[in-house]
Design an enzyme around this catalytic site. Structure first.
Site, PDB file in Angstrom:
ATOM      1  N   ASP A  36       9.968  45.313  66.731  1.00 33.94           N
ATOM      2  CA  ASP A  36       9.096  45.137  65.571  1.00 33.94           C
ATOM      3  C   ASP A  36       9.975  44.943  64.342  1.00 33.94           C
ATOM      4  O   ASP A  36      10.740  45.835  63.972  1.00 33.94           O
ATOM      5  CB  ASP A  36       8.188  46.355  65.387  1.00 33.94           C
ATOM      6  CG  ASP A  36       7.284  46.213  64.168  1.00 33.94           C
ATOM      7  OD1 ASP A  36       6.326  45.412  64.236  1.00 33.94           O
ATOM      8  OD2 ASP A  36       7.534  46.907  63.152  1.00 33.94           O
ATOM      9  N   CYS A  56      -2.858  55.381  74.327  1.00 34.93           N
ATOM     10  CA  CYS A  56      -4.179  55.241  74.949  1.00 34.93           C
ATOM     11  C   CYS A  56      -4.819  53.883  74.706  1.00 34.93           C
ATOM     12  O   CYS A  56      -5.832  53.565  75.329  1.00 34.93           O
ATOM     13  CB  CYS A  56      -5.109  56.342  74.441  1.00 34.93           C
ATOM     14  SG  CYS A  56      -5.507  56.224  72.681  1.00 34.93           S
ATOM     15  N   ASP A  78       6.289  51.811  62.899  1.00 38.25           N
ATOM     16  CA  ASP A  78       7.063  50.703  63.463  1.00 38.25           C
ATOM     17  C   ASP A  78       7.409  50.947  64.926  1.00 38.25           C
ATOM     18  O   ASP A  78       7.393  50.015  65.745  1.00 38.25           O
ATOM     19  CB  ASP A  78       8.337  50.489  62.649  1.00 38.25           C
ATOM     20  CG  ASP A  78       8.044  50.101  61.209  1.00 38.25           C
ATOM     21  OD1 ASP A  78       6.972  49.530  60.965  1.00 38.25           O
ATOM     22  OD2 ASP A  78       8.887  50.379  60.333  1.00 38.25           O
ATOM     23  N   CYS A  93      -2.910  52.198  69.428  1.00 43.82           N
ATOM     24  CA  CYS A  93      -2.178  53.365  69.901  1.00 43.82           C
ATOM     25  C   CYS A  93      -1.439  52.983  71.181  1.00 43.82           C
ATOM     26  O   CYS A  93      -2.042  52.500  72.147  1.00 43.82           O
ATOM     27  CB  CYS A  93      -3.123  54.531  70.162  1.00 43.82           C
ATOM     28  SG  CYS A  93      -2.298  55.997  70.829  1.00 43.82           S
ATOM     29  N   CYS A 117      -3.285  58.830  66.048  1.00 46.35           N
ATOM     30  CA  CYS A 117      -4.403  58.309  66.823  1.00 46.35           C
ATOM     31  C   CYS A 117      -5.612  59.227  66.702  1.00 46.35           C
ATOM     32  O   CYS A 117      -5.521  60.442  66.882  1.00 46.35           O
ATOM     33  CB  CYS A 117      -3.999  58.150  68.284  1.00 46.35           C
ATOM     34  SG  CYS A 117      -5.285  57.435  69.330  1.00 46.35           S
ATOM     35  N   CYS A 155      -6.603  60.143  70.931  1.00 38.23           N
ATOM     36  CA  CYS A 155      -5.803  61.056  71.759  1.00 38.23           C
ATOM     37  C   CYS A 155      -4.944  62.002  70.929  1.00 38.23           C
ATOM     38  O   CYS A 155      -4.325  62.917  71.494  1.00 38.23           O
ATOM     39  CB  CYS A 155      -4.909  60.272  72.722  1.00 38.23           C
ATOM     40  SG  CYS A 155      -3.636  59.284  71.904  1.00 38.23           S
ATOM     41  N   GLU A 184       6.617  39.598  67.804  1.00 39.58           N
ATOM     42  CA  GLU A 184       5.413  39.106  67.162  1.00 39.58           C
ATOM     43  C   GLU A 184       5.631  37.677  66.676  1.00 39.58           C
ATOM     44  O   GLU A 184       6.701  37.344  66.168  1.00 39.58           O
ATOM     45  CB  GLU A 184       5.036  39.982  65.968  1.00 39.58           C
ATOM     46  CG  GLU A 184       4.428  41.317  66.347  1.00 39.58           C
ATOM     47  CD  GLU A 184       4.013  42.111  65.112  1.00 39.58           C
ATOM     48  OE1 GLU A 184       2.809  42.345  64.941  1.00 39.58           O
ATOM     49  OE2 GLU A 184       4.887  42.486  64.329  1.00 39.58           O
TER      50      GLU A 184
END
Length: 309
Positions: A123, A263, A288, A260, A278, A281, A207
């Site tokens: 990232d 999950c 990042d 997340c 999150c 969860c 990305e």
């Protein structure tokens, strides 16, 4: 224009005829791209400012090795770094600030490297240049931002100098060397990052950033340009072919920062929030790092289009 038809340009007789031939060849290529609509109209380059010229040995192959090189028409020159044994047909010599650079193109057989890790997510960002899913973090050196005050001071000093004076040339050279230092720091950082990624990892998840669209954000445009996101991708694309690495690009609308990594739950994440907590969860991770793990899952094929909301 022939040398004997140009009495106003006596310096032409001091250069090889190959310099002018390549200059008109490059001008023709520039106009071809302009008429095709892929480039802007060529701009006139004044002699003495960012000089660059191309030479060849009349089509013959030139062999270079070591620090002492014999260039056609110029003669023997010494280089700062030793060159490997290479064969080339043309060379380009350019000047940046007070340094001269020799550029050659030659063919070589790339060799894939042994990978230490199969899958990795990366990232890229402004606060940290790159965060990897294995926990490795590459800091953003922000070369231009750190040199901004010095550049502004040198620009004011240059503006006060009288045009054509020796002091103005000295001030201009100081400013050019400062810009060159910023460029060298950025190149060194990105080259080390992309080489480490492509040499040691088999599949890398990234990305597909819309850099041109991101630069329209005037609040972040300077920081994004200083990070050189597009240059990172450009180097990874050709180094991945050199070292036997595969790149997997996530869609531009892929919610890597909002998802997340534990999950798969998607929630809103403003830019000011640097920690991902999150709601489903309860996992707490760095923003990042969480995005890089999601990109690793995408490269591995574990994260599909069906995500929880």
């Amino acid at each position: 224009m022939k040398k004997w038809d140009a009495p106003d340009y006596p310096w032409q007789s001091t250069l090889s005829s190959r310099v002018y031939q390549f200059a008109f060849l490059h001008l023709g290529e520039a106009f071809k791209r302009f008429f095709q609509g892929t480039a802007q109209h060529p701009k006139f380059k004044k002699k003495g400012r960012n000089d660059r010229f191309t030479l060849d040995n009349c089509g013959k192959v030139m062999v270079f090795e070591g620090r002492r090189l014999k260039l056609p028409f110029i003669g023997w020159v010494r280089t700062y770094e030793p060159l490997p044994e290479i064969q080339t047909k043309r060379i380009t010599i350019s000047r940046v600030a007070d340094s001269w650079y020799l550029s050659v193109a030659y063919e070589f057989d790339p060799e894939p490297t042994v990978k230490t890790r199969d899958y990795l997510g990366v990232d890229v960002g402004v606060k940290v240049l790159a965060t990897c899913s294995d926990g490795t973090v590459f800091p953003n050196r922000r070369a231009y931002k750190k040199a901004q005050k010095k550049i502004a001071l040198l620009q004011r000093q240059l503006a006060r100098k009288e045009k054509g004076s020796l002091n103005r040339d000295k001030a201009r050279l100081k400013l050019a060397k400062t810009y060159q230092r910023v460029t060298n720091i950025r190149k060194d950082t990105i080259d080390k990052l992309t080489s480490w990624l492509s040499k040691n990892h088999a599949v890398i998840g990234l990305e597909d950033l819309n850099v041109s669209g991101m630069l329209k954000n005037h609040k972040l445009a300077g920081a994004i340009a200083d990070s050189a996101f597009y240059e990172i991708r450009r180097q990874l694309e050709y180094k991945s072919e050199w070292y036997g690495c595969e790149l997997v690009f996530a869609d531009r609308f892929f919610p890597s920062s909002k998802t997340c990594s534990s999950c798969g739950y998607i929630q809103e994440m403003p830019l000011t929030q640097r920690v991902f907590s999150c709601f489903a969860c309860g996992a707490v991770k760095d923003r990042d790092y969480n995005a890089s793990v999601n990109l690793q899952h995408k490269a591995h094929g574990l994260l599909g289009d069906s995500l929880c909301k």
